[in-house]
Motif scaffolding. Structure first.
Motif, PDB file in Angstrom:
ATOM      1  N   GLY A 137     -50.695 -94.003 -21.193  1.00 38.18           N
ATOM      2  CA  GLY A 137     -50.908 -94.099 -22.600  1.00 38.18           C
ATOM      3  C   GLY A 137     -51.563 -92.924 -23.154  1.00 38.18           C
ATOM      4  O   GLY A 137     -51.772 -91.960 -22.465  1.00 38.18           O
ATOM      5  N   ASP A 138     -52.112 -93.011 -24.306  1.00 39.25           N
ATOM      6  CA  ASP A 138     -52.758 -92.075 -25.141  1.00 39.25           C
ATOM      7  C   ASP A 138     -54.426 -91.948 -24.823  1.00 39.25           C
ATOM      8  O   ASP A 138     -55.018 -90.732 -24.692  1.00 39.25           O
ATOM      9  N   LEU A 139     -55.012 -93.067 -24.785  1.00 38.33           N
ATOM     10  CA  LEU A 139     -56.490 -93.159 -24.797  1.00 38.33           C
ATOM     11  C   LEU A 139     -57.113 -94.054 -23.763  1.00 38.33           C
ATOM     12  O   LEU A 139     -56.384 -94.571 -22.955  1.00 38.33           O
ATOM     13  N   VAL A 192     -73.047 -89.943 -25.820  1.00 42.47           N
ATOM     14  CA  VAL A 192     -72.958 -91.231 -25.694  1.00 42.47           C
ATOM     15  C   VAL A 192     -71.421 -91.671 -25.723  1.00 42.47           C
ATOM     16  O   VAL A 192     -70.912 -90.911 -26.777  1.00 42.47           O
ATOM     17  N   GLY A 193     -70.854 -92.084 -24.608  1.00 43.92           N
ATOM     18  CA  GLY A 193     -69.542 -92.610 -24.633  1.00 43.92           C
ATOM     19  C   GLY A 193     -69.208 -93.969 -24.728  1.00 43.92           C
ATOM     20  O   GLY A 193     -69.478 -94.694 -25.544  1.00 43.92           O
ATOM     21  N   GLY A 194     -69.173 -94.512 -23.497  1.00 41.07           N
ATOM     22  CA  GLY A 194     -69.222 -95.863 -23.194  1.00 41.07           C
ATOM     23  C   GLY A 194     -70.527 -96.449 -23.192  1.00 41.07           C
ATOM     24  O   GLY A 194     -70.914 -97.526 -23.221  1.00 41.07           O
ATOM     25  N   GLY A 195     -71.595 -95.618 -22.808  1.00 35.79           N
ATOM     26  CA  GLY A 195     -72.846 -96.056 -22.728  1.00 35.79           C
ATOM     27  C   GLY A 195     -73.662 -96.051 -21.245  1.00 35.79           C
ATOM     28  O   GLY A 195     -74.839 -96.472 -21.271  1.00 35.79           O
ATOM     29  N   GLY A 196     -72.875 -95.721 -20.426  1.00 37.69           N
ATOM     30  CA  GLY A 196     -73.545 -96.046 -18.931  1.00 37.69           C
ATOM     31  C   GLY A 196     -74.471 -94.818 -18.827  1.00 37.69           C
ATOM     32  O   GLY A 196     -75.657 -95.453 -18.087  1.00 37.69           O
ATOM     33  N   VAL A 234     -63.674 -98.595 -32.471  1.00 38.32           N
ATOM     34  CA  VAL A 234     -63.528 -97.620 -33.348  1.00 38.32           C
ATOM     35  C   VAL A 234     -62.322 -96.802 -32.790  1.00 38.32           C
ATOM     36  O   VAL A 234     -61.906 -96.842 -31.905  1.00 38.32           O
ATOM     37  N   SER A 235     -61.917 -95.875 -33.881  1.00 37.29           N
ATOM     38  CA  SER A 235     -60.832 -94.888 -33.606  1.00 37.29           C
ATOM     39  C   SER A 235     -61.456 -93.971 -32.788  1.00 37.29           C
ATOM     40  O   SER A 235     -62.708 -93.488 -33.174  1.00 37.29           O
ATOM     41  N   VAL A 236     -61.223 -93.163 -31.979  1.00 40.23           N
ATOM     42  CA  VAL A 236     -61.746 -91.860 -31.323  1.00 40.23           C
ATOM     43  C   VAL A 236     -60.707 -90.689 -31.147  1.00 40.23           C
ATOM     44  O   VAL A 236     -59.624 -90.992 -31.173  1.00 40.23           O
ATOM     45  N   LEU A 244     -65.982 -88.581 -24.072  1.00 40.32           N
ATOM     46  CA  LEU A 244     -66.764 -89.755 -24.830  1.00 40.32           C
ATOM     47  C   LEU A 244     -65.810 -90.441 -25.669  1.00 40.32           C
ATOM     48  O   LEU A 244     -66.122 -90.641 -26.908  1.00 40.32           O
ATOM     49  N   GLY A 245     -64.419 -90.859 -24.973  1.00 39.45           N
ATOM     50  CA  GLY A 245     -63.577 -91.383 -25.806  1.00 39.45           C
ATOM     51  C   GLY A 245     -63.411 -92.882 -25.562  1.00 39.45           C
ATOM     52  O   GLY A 245     -62.399 -93.371 -25.787  1.00 39.45           O
ATOM     53  N   ALA A 246     -64.596 -93.669 -25.330  1.00 37.82           N
ATOM     54  CA  ALA A 246     -64.359 -95.119 -25.044  1.00 37.82           C
ATOM     55  C   ALA A 246     -64.274 -95.671 -26.585  1.00 37.82           C
ATOM     56  O   ALA A 246     -65.055 -95.162 -27.328  1.00 37.82           O
TER      57      ALA A 246
END
Length: 326
Positions: A137-139, A192-196, A234-236, A244-246
């Motif tokens: 996929g793309d994301l 921040v991406g997914g937040g870990g 959200v769109s990333v 940071l693409g979560a």
């Protein structure tokens, strides 16, 4: 994804201490104590309005796997028996690289699912580490769905890029290390991406330091969740989408940041790129865009500390094609 806390620790600081103990025997070629530089703001090209501000650069990009992810991924693998099918992870690149490096250090198999947005430099690094690399996929969400399906098929140990308690607690050992090296900063600026990462840092520092969330305008995962009052998709896109693409903030990070993070700021790609190039051209720090957000926040004025403040900038990753810094 089960975001519950399998370690059974109700106190995050206790969980982080336990993680530090678990990781300590593996400090060395794979897992490093990274330097903490303390510099006056003027040495970062910041103007007179920040005179007296002390900037702490936590050089976490110097981990052997190139990012802070080494802490959480190794912590996850050490906390569970690993089946013959090995480990499997979906990643924009850095979590995959850290998981693959940890798996190699422990002598187990690793399968990594990447989205099309992941750069070739990160794919090549994964292959060099012996990982089975699959681009789907793309994301990130596309890679994650494929990864979850694969885990059900093989029974491999699933390592999530950011939404597992061992991953968050492992990231929190970075905060513990900063405090042991320099004491308590007044502010901690973190991408921040997914937040870990912000989840672990905010869990460690709590109210003792002001942990500030920084995101690209093109990937406002936490920012939009705060507006909506709950995690939302959200769109990333943009310059830092590979790291940071979560599309949605992790449940663990959401809960922690609701309690301990008061400020969140968005930065445009131009400011991020400018800070990334400044770090290379002026300090010879080769970092990826995600690592440049803390400096971008200061350079752009998005975050303005008071005179005399001690501000820690988390320089989180270096998995970048050097040619992109020319």
């Amino acid at each position: 994804m089960n975001a519950s806390e399998p370690m059974g620790a109700t106190d995050w600081r206790e969980a982080i201490e336990l993680s530090a103990q678990r990781l300590a025997p593996h400090t060395g070629p794979f897992l490093r104590q990274t330097p903490l530089w303390k510099l006056p703001a003027s040495q970062l090209g910041l103007g007179p309005e920040l005179e007296g501000v002390e900037c702490w650069l936590k050089l976490e990009h110097l981990q052997a796997s190139g990012s802070f992810k080494a802490r959480g991924m190794m912590n996850r693998l050490l906390a569970h028996p690993i089946p013959a099918s090995g480990v499997v992870v979906a990643s924009g690149g850095n979590a995959g690289i850290a998981t693959a490096a940890a798996a190699r250090a422990l002598g187990v198999r690793c399968e990594v699912y990447l989205p099309g947005v992941s750069p070739e430099a990160k794919r090549a690094r994964l292959r060099a580490l012996g990982a089975d690399v699959r681009v789907v996929g793309d994301l990130y969400v596309d890679a994650l769905n494929a990864c979850l399906a694969r885990q059900q098929e093989t029974g491999a140990l699933l390592t999530h890029a950011y939404d597992q308690s061992e991953v968050v607690a492992g990231a929190g050992t970075l905060g513990r290390e900063i405090e042991s090296q320099g004491g308590l900063p007044d502010h901690v600026l973190v991408s921040v991406g997914g937040g870990g990462l912000i989840g672990g840092l905010a869990a460690w520092f709590g109210a003792r330091s002001n942990v500030v969330a920084l995101e690209p305008e093109a990937a406002p995962t936490l920012y939009r969740a705060r507006e909506a009052g709950q995690p939302v998709d959200v769109s990333v896109g943009g310059i830092a989408a590979d790291s940071l693409g979560a599309r949605r903030i992790g449940e663990i990070a959401w809960g922690i940041t609701q309690r301990h993070v008061q400020q969140a700021h968005l930065l445009d790609d131009a400011a991020i790129r400018s800070a990334q190039l400044w770090l290379w051209n002026q300090m010879r720090l080769a970092v990826e865009p995600a690592a440049a957000l803390p400096l971008a926040a200061l350079q752009s004025g998005a975050f303005r500390p008071a005179a005399g403040a001690k501000v820690c900038l988390i320089i989180c990753g270096a998995n970048v094609d050097p040619a992109s810094l020319a």
